[in-house]
Write a protein that holds these residues in place. Structure first.
Motif, PDB file in Angstrom:
ATOM      1  N   ASP A  69      46.348 -40.373  -8.570  1.00 32.78           N
ATOM      2  CA  ASP A  69      47.562 -39.866  -7.930  1.00 32.78           C
ATOM      3  C   ASP A  69      47.662 -40.326  -6.480  1.00 32.78           C
ATOM      4  N   GLU A  70      46.540 -40.352  -5.774  1.00 30.93           N
ATOM      5  CA  GLU A  70      46.551 -40.820  -4.389  1.00 30.93           C
ATOM      6  C   GLU A  70      46.950 -42.285  -4.302  1.00 30.93           C
ATOM      7  N   GLU A  81      40.845 -37.106 -16.858  1.00 28.96           N
ATOM      8  CA  GLU A  81      41.112 -37.352 -15.431  1.00 28.96           C
ATOM      9  C   GLU A  81      39.932 -38.057 -14.770  1.00 28.96           C
ATOM     10  N   ARG A 107      47.288 -35.580   0.324  1.00 27.36           N
ATOM     11  CA  ARG A 107      46.173 -35.150  -0.527  1.00 27.36           C
ATOM     12  C   ARG A 107      46.667 -34.927  -1.944  1.00 27.36           C
ATOM     13  N   LYS A 108      45.963 -35.497  -2.904  1.00 27.13           N
ATOM     14  CA  LYS A 108      46.308 -35.330  -4.318  1.00 27.13           C
ATOM     15  C   LYS A 108      45.090 -34.831  -5.072  1.00 27.13           C
ATOM     16  N   ALA A 109      45.316 -34.442  -6.325  1.00 25.85           N
ATOM     17  CA  ALA A 109      44.220 -33.874  -7.121  1.00 25.85           C
ATOM     18  C   ALA A 109      43.248 -34.951  -7.582  1.00 25.85           C
ATOM     19  N   THR A 110      43.758 -36.122  -7.949  1.00 24.68           N
ATOM     20  CA  THR A 110      42.879 -37.179  -8.464  1.00 24.68           C
ATOM     21  C   THR A 110      43.063 -38.450  -7.637  1.00 24.68           C
ATOM     22  N   ASP A 147      39.632 -41.900 -13.045  1.00 26.76           N
ATOM     23  CA  ASP A 147      39.084 -42.153 -11.709  1.00 26.76           C
ATOM     24  C   ASP A 147      37.920 -43.145 -11.754  1.00 26.76           C
ATOM     25  N   THR A 162      34.050 -33.951  -2.284  1.00 22.96           N
ATOM     26  CA  THR A 162      35.234 -33.933  -1.427  1.00 22.96           C
ATOM     27  C   THR A 162      34.812 -34.318  -0.020  1.00 22.96           C
ATOM     28  N   LYS A 207      48.483 -32.852   4.265  1.00 28.15           N
ATOM     29  CA  LYS A 207      48.552 -32.090   3.017  1.00 28.15           C
ATOM     30  C   LYS A 207      49.388 -32.802   1.968  1.00 28.15           C
TER      31      LYS A 207
END
Length: 197
Positions: A150-151, A88, A144-147, A92, A126, A141
């Motif tokens: 994904d965003e 992951e 907002r994504k984890a990586t 990024d 963050t 919300k």
């Protein structure tokens, strides 16, 4: 007889072997079934009363110190440690290198975007927005994504830009298609008629 002194706490003295050259037993060949030594595990031959005694040879001592040294950037960068790169994090980092292709309105310095190596030392954080940016600069919300990947995939404006650019590149690289072959076929018929007459 030794004197009887009152003992307060624990006392222990290691039995250090004689480091003379005459005590060498001549077994230089390593057996293949013995595991290699590491900074944590040492074979029984290197232990004295169950404790590891560092070697007297400065070369071996320096090598031992280098293996136990933490991998950091140094004092000028506040000893930032080298992170382990997971899949992951790797995605990024690759996206950050290609960030100039994401947004047509933003331009970045070239930097090391051409090199294919990923950075060894980095930190991930963050972004915390202040209360004054509740309606303007804040992600909801759902957004907002984890990586980072994904965003970017969930962003609709970026998806439209990406589709448009892909369509432009495909049109540019695509041959003329059937029209090209129809033109060639028509020219060959004309040539054939000219040859016959």
């Amino acid at each position: 007889m030794p004197e009887n002194k009152p003992v307060i706490g624990l006392s222990w003295e290691p039995k250090v072997p004689n480091l003379s050259s005459g005590t060498h037993n001549g077994s230089d060949s390593k057996s293949q079934d013995q595991p290699e030594t590491s900074a944590l595990w040492k074979p029984n031959s290197e232990l004295v009363d169950g404790l590891f005694v560092p070697p007297n040879d400065p070369k071996k001592l320096n090598k031992l110190m280098r293996t136990q040294l933490k991998d950091t950037t140094g004092k000028s960068w506040f000893d930032m440690p080298a992170k382990t790169i997971t899949p992951e994090v790797e995605k990024d980092l690759r996206l950050l290198k290609l960030r100039s292709a994401m947004d047509p309105k933003r331009h970045y310095k070239k930097g090391d975007s051409k090199s294919k190596t990923l950075p060894k030392y980095f930190q991930v954080g963050t972004v915390v927005e202040p209360a004054s940016e509740f309606f303007t600069g804040r992600l909801t919300k759902k957004e907002r994504k984890a990586t980072l990947a994904d965003e970017l995939l969930s962003d609709h404006t970026l998806a439209q830009y990406r589709k448009r650019k892909v369509r432009e590149i495909e049109e540019k690289n695509r041959p003329a298609g059937n029209d090209k072959w129809k033109r060639k076929a028509g020219q060959s018929r004309k040539r054939g008629k000219q040859r016959r007459h």
